[in-house]
Design a protein around this motif. Sequence first.
Motif, PDB file in Angstrom:
ATOM      1  N   GLY A   1     -19.608 -32.606 -35.427  1.00 48.69           N
ATOM      2  CA  GLY A   1     -20.050 -33.056 -34.212  1.00 48.69           C
ATOM      3  C   GLY A   1     -20.046 -31.833 -33.216  1.00 48.69           C
ATOM      4  N   ARG A   2     -18.945 -31.223 -33.330  1.00 55.24           N
ATOM      5  CA  ARG A   2     -18.812 -30.020 -32.247  1.00 55.24           C
ATOM      6  C   ARG A   2     -20.065 -28.892 -32.511  1.00 55.24           C
ATOM      7  NH1 ARG A   2     -13.482 -26.837 -31.048  1.00 55.24           N
ATOM      8  NH2 ARG A   2     -13.122 -28.811 -29.768  1.00 55.24           N
ATOM      9  N   ALA A   3     -20.146 -28.970 -33.982  1.00 52.02           N
ATOM     10  CA  ALA A   3     -21.077 -27.829 -34.400  1.00 52.02           C
ATOM     11  C   ALA A   3     -22.537 -28.061 -33.943  1.00 52.02           C
ATOM     12  CB  ALA A   3     -21.174 -27.492 -35.842  1.00 52.02           C
ATOM     13  N   ALA A   4     -22.943 -29.394 -34.032  1.00 52.17           N
ATOM     14  CA  ALA A   4     -24.034 -29.826 -33.462  1.00 52.17           C
ATOM     15  C   ALA A   4     -24.427 -30.057 -32.299  1.00 52.17           C
ATOM     16  CB  ALA A   4     -24.174 -31.534 -34.274  1.00 52.17           C
ATOM     17  N   ALA A   5     -23.276 -30.231 -31.396  1.00 55.47           N
ATOM     18  CA  ALA A   5     -23.425 -30.287 -30.035  1.00 55.47           C
ATOM     19  C   ALA A   5     -23.850 -28.758 -29.498  1.00 55.47           C
ATOM     20  CB  ALA A   5     -21.958 -30.819 -29.289  1.00 55.47           C
ATOM     21  N   LEU A   6     -22.933 -27.882 -30.011  1.00 55.74           N
ATOM     22  CA  LEU A   6     -23.090 -26.500 -29.815  1.00 55.74           C
ATOM     23  C   LEU A   6     -24.725 -25.953 -30.143  1.00 55.74           C
ATOM     24  CD1 LEU A   6     -19.823 -24.868 -30.860  1.00 55.74           C
ATOM     25  CD2 LEU A   6     -20.723 -24.541 -28.577  1.00 55.74           C
ATOM     26  N   ALA A   7     -25.173 -26.330 -31.412  1.00 58.39           N
ATOM     27  CA  ALA A   7     -26.374 -26.146 -31.607  1.00 58.39           C
ATOM     28  C   ALA A   7     -27.685 -26.713 -31.039  1.00 58.39           C
ATOM     29  CB  ALA A   7     -26.818 -26.498 -32.995  1.00 58.39           C
ATOM     30  N   PHE A   8     -27.314 -27.852 -30.518  1.00 61.46           N
ATOM     31  CA  PHE A   8     -28.516 -28.637 -29.703  1.00 61.46           C
ATOM     32  C   PHE A   8     -28.406 -27.953 -28.116  1.00 61.46           C
ATOM     33  CE2 PHE A   8     -28.088 -32.813 -32.040  1.00 61.46           C
ATOM     34  CZ  PHE A   8     -29.440 -32.878 -32.268  1.00 61.46           C
ATOM     35  N   ALA A   9     -27.061 -27.358 -27.716  1.00 64.13           N
ATOM     36  CA  ALA A   9     -27.112 -26.951 -26.341  1.00 64.13           C
ATOM     37  C   ALA A   9     -27.691 -25.362 -26.544  1.00 64.13           C
ATOM     38  CB  ALA A   9     -25.500 -26.562 -25.968  1.00 64.13           C
ATOM     39  N   ARG A  10     -27.633 -24.636 -27.582  1.00 64.65           N
ATOM     40  CA  ARG A  10     -28.448 -23.558 -27.671  1.00 64.65           C
ATOM     41  C   ARG A  10     -29.853 -23.707 -27.716  1.00 64.65           C
ATOM     42  NH1 ARG A  10     -24.474 -22.687 -31.988  1.00 64.65           N
ATOM     43  NH2 ARG A  10     -22.618 -21.519 -31.363  1.00 64.65           N
ATOM     44  N   GLU A  11     -30.359 -24.655 -28.156  1.00 62.24           N
ATOM     45  CA  GLU A  11     -31.574 -25.051 -28.209  1.00 62.24           C
ATOM     46  C   GLU A  11     -32.370 -25.645 -27.182  1.00 62.24           C
ATOM     47  OE1 GLU A  11     -34.154 -24.349 -30.402  1.00 62.24           O
ATOM     48  OE2 GLU A  11     -33.144 -23.830 -32.083  1.00 62.24           O
ATOM     49  N   GLY A  12     -31.442 -25.749 -25.908  1.00 65.79           N
ATOM     50  CA  GLY A  12     -31.803 -26.150 -24.505  1.00 65.79           C
ATOM     51  C   GLY A  12     -31.371 -27.373 -23.892  1.00 65.79           C
ATOM     52  N   ALA A  13     -30.785 -28.000 -24.984  1.00 68.51           N
ATOM     53  CA  ALA A  13     -30.534 -29.632 -24.542  1.00 68.51           C
ATOM     54  C   ALA A  13     -29.351 -29.797 -23.611  1.00 68.51           C
ATOM     55  CB  ALA A  13     -30.209 -30.315 -25.778  1.00 68.51           C
ATOM     56  N   GLU A  14     -29.368 -30.773 -22.893  1.00 67.44           N
ATOM     57  CA  GLU A  14     -28.290 -31.338 -22.141  1.00 67.44           C
ATOM     58  C   GLU A  14     -27.504 -32.323 -22.889  1.00 67.44           C
ATOM     59  OE1 GLU A  14     -28.792 -32.291 -17.925  1.00 67.44           O
ATOM     60  OE2 GLU A  14     -30.833 -31.947 -18.389  1.00 67.44           O
ATOM     61  N   VAL A  15     -26.244 -31.817 -23.179  1.00 64.14           N
ATOM     62  CA  VAL A  15     -25.360 -32.692 -24.383  1.00 64.14           C
ATOM     63  C   VAL A  15     -24.330 -33.371 -23.539  1.00 64.14           C
ATOM     64  CG1 VAL A  15     -24.012 -32.174 -26.273  1.00 64.14           C
ATOM     65  CG2 VAL A  15     -26.051 -30.822 -25.932  1.00 64.14           C
ATOM     66  N   VAL A  16     -24.096 -34.550 -23.926  1.00 62.71           N
ATOM     67  CA  VAL A  16     -22.995 -35.383 -23.733  1.00 62.71           C
ATOM     68  C   VAL A  16     -22.345 -35.666 -25.122  1.00 62.71           C
ATOM     69  CG1 VAL A  16     -22.150 -37.494 -22.821  1.00 62.71           C
ATOM     70  CG2 VAL A  16     -24.331 -36.604 -21.802  1.00 62.71           C
ATOM     71  N   VAL A  17     -20.830 -35.149 -25.122  1.00 55.64           N
ATOM     72  CA  VAL A  17     -20.325 -35.412 -26.375  1.00 55.64           C
ATOM     73  C   VAL A  17     -19.226 -36.641 -25.827  1.00 55.64           C
ATOM     74  CG1 VAL A  17     -20.120 -33.197 -27.358  1.00 55.64           C
ATOM     75  CG2 VAL A  17     -18.553 -33.701 -25.564  1.00 55.64           C
ATOM     76  N   ALA A  18     -18.971 -37.608 -26.915  1.00 52.94           N
ATOM     77  CA  ALA A  18     -18.147 -38.616 -26.633  1.00 52.94           C
ATOM     78  C   ALA A  18     -17.117 -38.895 -28.036  1.00 52.94           C
ATOM     79  CB  ALA A  18     -18.937 -40.038 -26.751  1.00 52.94           C
ATOM     80  N   GLY A  19     -16.014 -39.191 -27.678  1.00 52.28           N
ATOM     81  CA  GLY A  19     -15.161 -39.545 -28.655  1.00 52.28           C
ATOM     82  C   GLY A  19     -13.593 -39.944 -28.219  1.00 52.28           C
ATOM     83  N   ARG A  20     -12.810 -40.036 -28.932  1.00 51.62           N
ATOM     84  CA  ARG A  20     -11.434 -40.529 -28.486  1.00 51.62           C
ATOM     85  C   ARG A  20     -10.355 -39.647 -28.064  1.00 51.62           C
ATOM     86  NH1 ARG A  20      -9.501 -44.351 -33.374  1.00 51.62           N
ATOM     87  NH2 ARG A  20     -10.134 -42.516 -34.638  1.00 51.62           N
ATOM     88  N   HIS A  21     -10.630 -38.257 -28.216  1.00 58.37           N
ATOM     89  CA  HIS A  21      -9.575 -37.179 -28.074  1.00 58.37           C
ATOM     90  C   HIS A  21     -10.160 -36.420 -26.919  1.00 58.37           C
ATOM     91  CE1 HIS A  21      -7.653 -38.726 -31.565  1.00 58.37           C
ATOM     92  NE2 HIS A  21      -8.694 -38.462 -32.425  1.00 58.37           N
ATOM     93  N   PRO A  22      -9.562 -36.462 -25.582  1.00 58.41           N
ATOM     94  CA  PRO A  22     -10.195 -35.597 -24.439  1.00 58.41           C
ATOM     95  C   PRO A  22     -10.196 -34.304 -24.670  1.00 58.41           C
ATOM     96  CG  PRO A  22      -8.127 -36.955 -23.964  1.00 58.41           C
ATOM     97  CD  PRO A  22      -8.588 -37.645 -25.148  1.00 58.41           C
ATOM     98  N   GLU A  23      -8.816 -33.854 -25.211  1.00 55.26           N
ATOM     99  CA  GLU A  23      -8.558 -32.249 -25.282  1.00 55.26           C
ATOM    100  C   GLU A  23      -9.710 -31.754 -26.078  1.00 55.26           C
ATOM    101  OE1 GLU A  23      -6.563 -34.739 -26.219  1.00 55.26           O
ATOM    102  OE2 GLU A  23      -4.817 -34.588 -24.915  1.00 55.26           O
TER     103      GLU A  23
END
Length: 230
Positions: free
Chosen positions: A20-42
């Motif tokens: 999930g983190r790797a994908a979020a970073l990859a999407f952001a590098r490709e110009g996307a605005e990214v929202v990450v969601a989950g149960r662990h805020p840190e």
Amino acid sequence: MSKRFVGKVVLVTGGGEGIGRAAALAFAREGAEVVVAGRHPEMLHETVEEITALGGRASCGIADVSDHEKEDARAIVAACVERHGRLDVAFNNVTELGPDEPVAEISESTWGETLAANLTGVWLSMKHEIAHMESNGGGVIVNTASNIGAQGMLPGRGAYAASKAAVSTLTQTAAREYIDKGVRINAISPCPLGRGAKVEEIAETVLWLASEEASYVVGHDLVLDRKTAL
């Protein structure tokens, strides 16, 4: 080379670590605005910080998408739309492996928790993602299944295998139901144990499935494990 997701809003559940983190970073590098969601805020905040350090744009939302009573799946989609005006791509990646137990020794609570996290969470997420996308010009959804579900290759993970096999089937059914309404849905099946693919390699596959380059790919569960491909 132009960035593939400029102007796109992408939601990644389970975005605090691993794939999930790797994908979020990859999407952001490709110009996307990214929202990450989950149960662990840190962990989510760490993902956001990594993206912003690279010059990308990201925010996070604390959510347990498997909890239908809290309606977090609905709320996180609503938050994406409120913040950014749209939702173009969703990567439903929440995964709970669960304990290593033979089928007859799995407790009812473990069974219920594993299916809730891995299957119900994906269904609830898709339910609200599709509702928005269908009404707003379409979109793309990628779900995380597993080659343990697709191949039945690992004894001792019965609840996990059953939940992930069901995600694959749910993906295929939903893909057929909604492609004519502009929503394109696929799944990936990485191997969570052993050397199947690095998280960055899996992330690149997710981006490809979400991109226009894969506009003809619908209802597919792409198995990512070089051992099963040999």
